[in-house]
Design a protein around this motif. Structure first.
Motif, PDB file in Angstrom:
ATOM      1  N   GLU A   1       0.800  -1.212   0.000  1.00 16.44           N
ATOM      2  CA  GLU A   1       0.000   0.000   0.000  1.00 16.44           C
ATOM      3  C   GLU A   1       0.837   1.268   0.000  1.00 16.44           C
ATOM      4  O   GLU A   1       0.366   2.325  -0.409  1.00 16.44           O
TER       5      GLU A   1
ATOM      6  N   ARG B   1      -2.169 -12.180  -3.901  1.00 12.34           N
ATOM      7  CA  ARG B   1      -2.332 -11.067  -4.822  1.00 12.34           C
ATOM      8  C   ARG B   1      -2.943 -11.586  -6.118  1.00 12.34           C
ATOM      9  O   ARG B   1      -2.869 -12.780  -6.433  1.00 12.34           O
TER      10      ARG B   1
ATOM     11  N   THR C   1      -6.975   3.889   1.263  1.00  7.60           N
ATOM     12  CA  THR C   1      -7.140   2.547   0.717  1.00  7.60           C
ATOM     13  C   THR C   1      -8.624   2.271   0.530  1.00  7.60           C
ATOM     14  O   THR C   1      -9.456   2.763   1.281  1.00  7.60           O
TER      15      THR C   1
ATOM     16  N   ALA D   1     -10.591  -6.892  -2.606  1.00 10.15           N
ATOM     17  CA  ALA D   1      -9.335  -6.375  -3.132  1.00 10.15           C
ATOM     18  C   ALA D   1      -8.896  -5.166  -2.317  1.00 10.15           C
ATOM     19  O   ALA D   1      -9.720  -4.330  -1.939  1.00 10.15           O
TER      20      ALA D   1
ATOM     21  N   VAL E   1      -7.363  -1.980  -2.712  1.00  6.34           N
ATOM     22  CA  VAL E   1      -7.063  -1.031  -3.789  1.00  6.34           C
ATOM     23  C   VAL E   1      -6.318   0.158  -3.190  1.00  6.34           C
ATOM     24  O   VAL E   1      -6.816   0.805  -2.261  1.00  6.34           O
TER      25      VAL E   1
ATOM     26  N   ALA F   1      -6.632   1.635  -9.266  1.00  6.72           N
ATOM     27  CA  ALA F   1      -5.777   0.692  -9.976  1.00  6.72           C
ATOM     28  C   ALA F   1      -6.362   0.421 -11.346  1.00  6.72           C
ATOM     29  O   ALA F   1      -7.580   0.382 -11.523  1.00  6.72           O
TER      30      ALA F   1
ATOM     31  N   ASP G   1      -3.142  -4.168 -13.258  1.00  4.14           N
ATOM     32  CA  ASP G   1      -2.437  -3.920 -12.006  1.00  4.14           C
ATOM     33  C   ASP G   1      -2.643  -5.083 -11.042  1.00  4.14           C
ATOM     34  O   ASP G   1      -3.665  -5.774 -11.080  1.00  4.14           O
ATOM     35  N   THR G   2      -1.689  -5.271 -10.153  1.00  2.00           N
ATOM     36  CA  THR G   2      -1.775  -6.317  -9.139  1.00  2.00           C
ATOM     37  C   THR G   2      -2.217  -5.707  -7.817  1.00  2.00           C
ATOM     38  O   THR G   2      -1.701  -4.663  -7.409  1.00  2.00           O
ATOM     39  N   VAL G   3      -3.175  -6.350  -7.157  1.00  3.54           N
ATOM     40  CA  VAL G   3      -3.694  -5.869  -5.875  1.00  3.54           C
ATOM     41  C   VAL G   3      -3.652  -7.005  -4.866  1.00  3.54           C
ATOM     42  O   VAL G   3      -3.690  -8.184  -5.221  1.00  3.54           O
TER      43      VAL G   3
END
Length: 529
Positions: free
Chosen positions: A51, A455, A469, A503, A505, A510, A514-516
């Motif tokens: 984050e 992830r 977040t 998720a 975020v 994102a 993109d990877t979360v």
């Protein structure tokens, strides 16, 4: 003692269980820590979801990859029951970055004397600005707020869902003697083999103790059942479908027989004293079965955390359709089963309404390891959680989190080994609080190890908040991908009901690809690859 404070943020959160009350800034006068550069380094090192990683394309306050930010000037589409504070950007005041190890602080010197019982502390204290705790730090603070509960002995059935307090070591060889892996014949030497007359009753059955039997002679065979102890002198087991018996009582193999075939030798799975499972393993049905096979009748496991749920709000109905300005309680039916799925013992779910004395009495009378409240964490005339915490001398560890939904959540230490988590009243916001503060705290109390970092790649854009977040319901797709779901407003459960994860975020949102990070839901199974 005076209420203490470690990581303190915006104390908002007086939403009712289905979103009828506005959120507002806390005015209880509680103080927080100051920040330092070393704290930021600490956070980067312990950030499980990335984050705090710099984002070149989505800086706070600028539109994210999914479109305009959900600031006050450019709100995201409103959802029924969503509060203004959950869609508006918070104050740009810097978030505190104190170490998650908390020391109590004295109450603010300008605080008014304790109000009479039954009145709101918010009416007696001057407003103070708050900065919300960053979500990763709040999550980590909750995980480090306690220690594992003491161990207890439970039967194998009772221990299901609990965590091993000791390593599981084998109390015997497995198998404890040579056993037949198949129904057929125990044979000695090469065939053909002579069988005893049927009326002799020499068949070897599972459970029969033939340890003192006469060794099987070379060229002879005897019927044997799966799991039976192989008689001395046997060199192999011939499966029933691989043998033919002649009228003369001779057994012939239809396939080649090798030495030791279909015999499970003693100690094949483990030897006495072998280490089978480590401390901290959750006792699943398979673990209980292994423990039984290895000789255990009882297991030492970490005690289940005991949780008491206090549902606040005069406007809540337990049954029937919403009417007369009242709404259905969505959290009461949901939180108990959810907490049970996390391995806790829910000792009670109590509905208290909006009475300050009732809340105070319930908190002080509870002997639960965790008291979980819903709603009432703001500063409105019927929001009594902060005043109650002050009255009981609790230590605030987290007071407001930079997360949407769920910004007004809080975590307090009532006494050594006893905590209170205050959830917002909006249903999805309450779930965010449950996963942010209650789940990591309960995991530590249960002795469970931290879950592996999970992830996934976004199949579609996820709209974020400019500075906070966002926890968003998603559906897992093949190939380690997830798709954000609609109906994710703070008062909504429709998206969550269809989701199998939330998720994480980052601020700014994102983009597809993109990877979360993912927070798993207890009922969800991973998607097929």
């Amino acid at each position: 003692m005076p209420i203490g404070s470690g990581v303190v943020g915006g104390g908002r959160g007086g939403m009712s269980t289905n979103g009828s009350r506005r959120e507002g800034t806390s005015t209880d006068g509680i103080r927080g820590n100051t920040s330092s550069a070393r704290d930021d380094e600490f956070l980067f090192a312990d950030d499980p979801f990335g984050e705090f990683a710099p984002r070149a394309s989505c800086s706070p306050g600028s539109p994210g990859p999914s479109g305009p930010s959900d600031s006050a000037s450019s709100p995201e589409p409103a959802s029924p029951g969503a509060s203004a504070s959950d869609s508006a950007a918070p104050s740009p005041e810097a978030a505190p970055t104190g170490n998650p190890t908390h020391q109590p602080h004295q109450s603010h010197p300008s605080s008014s004397p304790r109000p009479p019982s039954g009145t709101s502390m918010a009416d007696h204290l001057p407003p103070r600005p708050h900065s919300a705790t960053p979500w990763p730090r709040a999550h980590l603070t909750a995980a480090r707020a306690a220690e594992a509960l003491p161990a207890e002995e439970r039967t194998l059935g009772e221990a299901l869902g609990q965590v091993l307090a000791d390593p599981l070591d084998a109390l015997t060889d497995l198998p404890s003697f040579d056993t037949s892996a198949m129904d057929g014949w125990a044979v000695s030497g090469p065939g053909p083999w002579r069988l005893p007359p049927p009326q002799d009753g020499t068949d070897v059955l599972a459970g029969a103790d033939n340890s003192g039997a006469t060794p099987l002679r070379d060229g002879h065979a005897v019927r044997i059942a799966t799991g039976a102890r192989v008689p001395p002198g046997a060199t192999a087991v011939l499966r029933s479908e691989h043998g033919k018996v002649t009228d003369q009582g001779e057994l012939h193999a239809t396939r080649r027989v090798t030495h030791g075939q279909d015999i499970r030798p003693r100690g094949q799975e483990c030897r006495h004293g072998d280490h089978l499972l480590p401390e901290g393993t959750t006792v699943s049905p398979a673990v209980a079965g292994l423990a039984a096979a290895a000789g255990y009748d009882r297991l030492r496991v970490t005690r289940r955390p005991r949780v008491e749920i206090l549902v606040l709000g005069d406007e809540l109905l337990r049954e029937g359709l919403p009417q007369g300005g009242r709404i259905r309680d969505a959290l009461g039916p949901m939180l108990g089963p959810w907490l049970a799925a996390l391995g806790t013992e829910v000792i009670a779910t109590r509905r208290l309404g909006d009475d300050a004395d009732d809340l105070h009495d319930a908190v002080t009378a509870s002997d639960a390891d965790l008291v979980l409240t819903t709603g009432g964490t703001a500063s409105g005339p019927v929001d009594h959680v902060h005043p109650t915490l002050r009255r009981v001398g609790a230590e605030l560890l987290v007071d407001g989190v930079a997360v949407r939904p769920g910004h007004p959540m809080l975590l307090a230490r009532l006494a050594p080994g006893r905590h209170l988590v205050g959830l917002p009243g909006n249903p999805l916001a309450a779930v965010a609080g449950l996963l942010t503060l209650a789940e990591p705290l309960l995991r530590t109390l249960s002795g469970r190890p931290a879950p592996a970092r999970t992830r996934a790649t976004l199949a579609e854009a996820a709209q974020g908040h400019p500075t906070d977040t966002r926890l968003m319901p998603v559906l897992r797709l093949p190939g380690d991908r997830v798709r954000p779901l609609a109906f994710h407003g703070p008062a909504m459960l429709r998206g969550l009901a269809a989701a199998d994860a939330l998720a994480v975020v980052p601020p700014g949102g994102a983009a597809p690809g993109d990877t979360v990070g993912l927070l798993s839901l207890p009922w969800a199974a991973p998607a097929a690859a």
